[in-house]
Design an enzyme around this catalytic site. Structure first.
Site, PDB file in Angstrom:
ATOM      1  N   GLY A  36       0.844  -1.187   0.000  1.00 48.83           N
ATOM      2  CA  GLY A  36       0.000   0.000   0.000  1.00 48.83           C
ATOM      3  C   GLY A  36       0.876   1.232   0.000  1.00 48.83           C
ATOM      4  N   CYS A  37       0.444   2.295   0.675  1.00 51.91           N
ATOM      5  CA  CYS A  37       1.233   3.525   0.764  1.00 51.91           C
ATOM      6  C   CYS A  37       2.611   3.221   1.324  1.00 51.91           C
ATOM      7  CB  CYS A  37       0.513   4.527   1.653  1.00 51.91           C
ATOM      8  SG  CYS A  37       1.461   6.023   1.986  1.00 51.91           S
ATOM      9  N   PHE A  38       3.674   3.690   0.648  1.00 53.64           N
ATOM     10  CA  PHE A  38       5.016   3.297   1.066  1.00 53.64           C
ATOM     11  C   PHE A  38       5.508   3.996   2.318  1.00 53.64           C
ATOM     12  CE2 PHE A  38       6.280   5.822  -3.014  1.00 53.64           C
ATOM     13  CZ  PHE A  38       5.892   7.026  -2.454  1.00 53.64           C
ATOM     14  N   TRP A  39       4.814   5.038   2.800  1.00 57.75           N
ATOM     15  CA  TRP A  39       5.272   5.722   4.008  1.00 57.75           C
ATOM     16  C   TRP A  39       5.246   4.787   5.226  1.00 57.75           C
ATOM     17  CZ3 TRP A  39       1.545  10.431   3.215  1.00 57.75           C
ATOM     18  CH2 TRP A  39       2.008  11.215   2.158  1.00 57.75           C
ATOM     19  N   GLU A  90       3.385   1.433  -5.571  1.00 61.45           N
ATOM     20  CA  GLU A  90       4.236   2.072  -4.567  1.00 61.45           C
ATOM     21  C   GLU A  90       4.922   0.957  -3.793  1.00 61.45           C
ATOM     22  OE1 GLU A  90       2.659   5.027  -2.015  1.00 61.45           O
ATOM     23  OE2 GLU A  90       1.805   6.217  -3.636  1.00 61.45           O
TER      24      GLU A  90
END
Length: 424
Positions: A36-39, A90
């Site tokens: 998902g979101c790489f953060w 991502e």
């Protein structure tokens, strides 16, 4: 002869300096993962002992070169049916020391720290760029990826979860993400921490067991607050210190490290950050507060809008005033404490209450530290507003015509008070 020996020794010195660097490089392995979101993925995977570095990027798409806006733009085009290219996901490139941590351990953390059953999405982030992926660089990596996938699928099936949709394929077209996306949560402390995936543990994995789901029999079915948190989330610890540890509100609250709701209870949508505070009524989510970074007033305002009646909200958040002789607690004389209707914090003791004849509950002294005062110039008048220190809501006004010993009259709207008799 001397010159040859000297030259040989110089070359030997170079080799001695280079060899340790080459040896270190030889002990480094990398694999590319999409969660998902790489953060949040970057933060989660960087915490594994033996992981040397985690880099955010884009991979798996048809374009050789791509950046953040290229990926977003293509995804929008795909949704409109205006594109046929495979988009990048991502991803994070996880560099690790295989002498300190195995690829299997890295992948176990990968499976446990996101939901690999959601297809082209992860939580609230929807699109093929948020798909779950494992991009390998060797047949050996592919074998471990398939082995761990099959093992985790058994655990998911046993827990009643769906089928894994994770793409497992050779790495292609990797692009490092922009500098702004590297170490994002370290550079942006107000960012949110990721949740622990499905809450299902990898079979036989060492380490802390995934906490069990909350037992609905121990909760309040009519109305219950649940804090979904993570053990390594500093914002969760801050919420505990500033709100939860001193909880006095009338609404029951409980915290859990399991990201799933109690059995037979329902979330409106997937969770994607910690802490997330969810209000359930009759076992169903009615509202949620996502993330916390010290804004207590904002949190209490959210909760107040869920708990208070429209009449109470008008007083509390719009500086309204109930009509005289119509509010609550005007004739309340029992020993006890009048508290904030949202936080439950003490405001006034009943032995400081007196009959002012004005039609509003009146007090000559508040509980120490319970209120703040602010000048109020509304309606062409000059008054001093009384505000609850714990929640920031409007309570009423204070005047200088009260009885001894203070000479003050705290004229308070009864509808934004909750009375707690002594002994309760």
């Amino acid at each position: 002869m001397f010159s040859i020996t000297k030259k040989f020794m110089a070359m030997l010195g170079v080799l001695l300096m280079v060899t340790p660097i080459m040896a270190n490089a030889a002990r480094t392995e990398s694999i590319v993962l999409g969660m998902g979101c790489f953060w949040g993925a970057e933060k989660r995977m960087s915490e594994i002992p033996g992981v040397l570095d985690v880099e955010s990027g884009y991979a798996g798409g048809d374009a050789e070169k791509a950046g953040y806006y290229d990926v977003l733009g293509l995804e929008k085009a795909l949704r409109r049916g205006a594109g046929t290219m495979r988009n990048h996901a991502e991803v994070i490139r996880v560099n690790f020391d295989p002498d300190k941590v195995s690829l299997k351990t890295v992948l176990i953390k990968f499976w446990e720290n996101h939901d690999p059953t959601q297809g082209d999405r992860q939580g609230n982030d929807v699109g093929s760029n948020y798909r779950s992926v494992i991009y390998t660089t060797s047949d050996a990596q592919k074998a471990v990826a398939l082995e761990t996938r099959d093992a985790f699928q058994q655990a998911l099936t046993k827990a009643g979860r769906g089928m894994i949709t994770t793409e497992i394929a050779p790495l292609r077209n990797y692009n490092r993400a922009e500098d702004a996306h590297q170490d994002y949560l370290k550079k942006n402390p107000n960012g949110y921490c990721g949740l622990g995936g499905t809450g299902v543990a990898y079979p036989g994995a060492s380490g802390k067991a995934v906490p069990a789901q909350l037992d609905p029999a121990s909760l309040h079915f009519d109305r219950q607050l649940i804090v979904f948190e993570a053990e390594d989330c500093p914002f969760c610890k801050q919420f505990h210190a500033e709100v939860l540890d001193g909880w006095k509100a009338g609404t029951p609250i409980v915290a859990t490290f399991n990201p799933n709701p109690p059995k037979d209870w329902a979330l409106e949508k997937a969770l994607f950050a910690t802490p997330t505070i969810v209000l359930f009524e009759k076992g169903r989510e009615v509202s949620r507060y996502t993330g916390y970074n010290g804004e207590k007033d904002r949190f209490w305002r959210w909760l107040g809008f869920q708990l208070l009646t429209p009449e109470q909200r008008k007083i509390a958040f719009e500086q309204g005033t109930e009509r005289p002789f119509t509010g609550s607690h005007l004739d309340e004389k029992r020993p006890g404490t009048f508290v904030d209707p949202i936080t439950g914090a003490p405001l006034f003791r009943s032995d400081t209450k007196f009959n002012s004849g004005t039609g509003w509950p009146s007090f000559f002294n508040p509980v120490d530290g319970s209120i703040t005062l602010r000048e109020d110039h509304a309606h062409g008048m000059r008054r001093v507003e009384v505000i609850s220190a714990s929640s920031g809501i409007h309570l009423g006004h204070v005047f200088d015509d009260g009885p001894p010993p203070t000479g003050k009259r705290y004229c308070i709207n009864g509808n934004v008070l909750r009375f707690v008799p002594d002994g309760e």
